[in-house]
Design an enzyme around this catalytic site. Sequence first.
Site, mmCIF file in Angstrom:
data_model
loop_
_atom_site.group_PDB
_atom_site.id
_atom_site.type_symbol
_atom_site.label_atom_id
_atom_site.label_comp_id
_atom_site.label_asym_id
_atom_site.label_seq_id
_atom_site.Cartn_x
_atom_site.Cartn_y
_atom_site.Cartn_z
ATOM 1 N N ARG A 26 -2.309 -1.400 -6.057
ATOM 2 C CA ARG A 26 -3.341 -1.767 -7.031
ATOM 3 C C ARG A 26 -3.258 -0.896 -8.277
ATOM 4 N NH1 ARG A 26 -9.056 -2.404 -3.917
ATOM 5 N NH2 ARG A 26 -8.318 -0.553 -2.802
ATOM 6 N N ALA A 40 -6.055 10.511 3.892
ATOM 7 C CA ALA A 40 -7.195 9.763 4.424
ATOM 8 C C ALA A 40 -7.600 10.273 5.801
ATOM 9 C CB ALA A 40 -6.858 8.277 4.488
ATOM 10 N N TYR A 80 -11.263 -2.453 14.592
ATOM 11 C CA TYR A 80 -9.967 -1.890 14.202
ATOM 12 C C TYR A 80 -8.959 -2.040 15.341
ATOM 13 C CZ TYR A 80 -6.477 1.411 12.482
ATOM 14 O OH TYR A 80 -5.302 1.990 12.065
ATOM 15 N N SER A 86 0.843 -1.204 0.000
ATOM 16 C CA SER A 86 0.000 0.000 0.000
ATOM 17 C C SER A 86 0.877 1.251 0.000
ATOM 18 C CB SER A 86 -0.950 -0.005 1.197
ATOM 19 O OG SER A 86 -1.830 -1.103 1.124
ATOM 20 N N ILE A 126 1.927 6.991 4.496
ATOM 21 C CA ILE A 126 3.006 6.308 5.198
ATOM 22 C C ILE A 126 3.735 5.326 4.287
ATOM 23 C CG2 ILE A 126 3.490 4.640 7.032
ATOM 24 C CD1 ILE A 126 1.220 6.021 8.646
#
Length: 267
Positions: free
Chosen positions: A38, A195, A158, A13, A18
Amino acid sequence: MNKLENKVALVTSATRGIGLASAIKLAQNGAIVYMGVRRLEATQEICDKYKEEGLILKPVFFDAYNIDIYKEMIDTIIKNEGKIDILVNNFGTGRPEKDLDLVNGDEDTFFELFNYNVGSVYRLSKLIIPHMIENKGGSIVNISSVGGSIPDISRIGYGVSKSGVNNITKQIAIQYAKYGIRCNAVLPGLIATDAAMNSMPDEFRKSFLSHVPLNRIGNPEDIANSVLFFVPSEDSSYITGSILEVSGGYNLGTPQYAEFVGSKVVE
């Protein structure tokens, strides 16, 4: 000589925040860095940009939600480079609209978060560690969260999943130390990623900062610097199983900290 010269790294990712900061930091120190993403075309543009600075960044397809892709990604890197020295498990996901407190939260979401947040670390490490054993060592850094060590009034899935990341970090550390493999975790606090900033109202950020002794929001570079510390053997060769909070001291204060500071007793 750069401290990571001839080292091969995988950061998941890694198109922004980060992950991107960590990938760039490792490449700046000489590593060949594969960015598990992706969006291959967008990532290739990033790689081309930094190639002009002499950095070696390469995109490789990774979809954390497609388990079959994990092995394909690792096989691609091994075919190209023959080894993987460094794994940065940066992928993580949340579902704040459904992941609430125990009673009101969605049960399927709870287990989904555990499956992906812990499962991605488990699956990638399981695939890569045999190659690290063959190569007589390696370093794994898991990006967790302060939410894995500090309970919240919401987001139970989470928090529990990140707590699982902290535990699997120690499990890997103790099980594979004899092979020269170290595993550590970095726990970010509030970090200024797109985000995070786009999903948090100003009032919340102000309230959060009142509990941060260093009185600032962190940035991705803060986390990337911590990742870099854990990776090269000469800097952290005697450190494994460590759970490092990088949160500006968020977990240090008592619940009365903000009120205490606000009263101007501390200046």
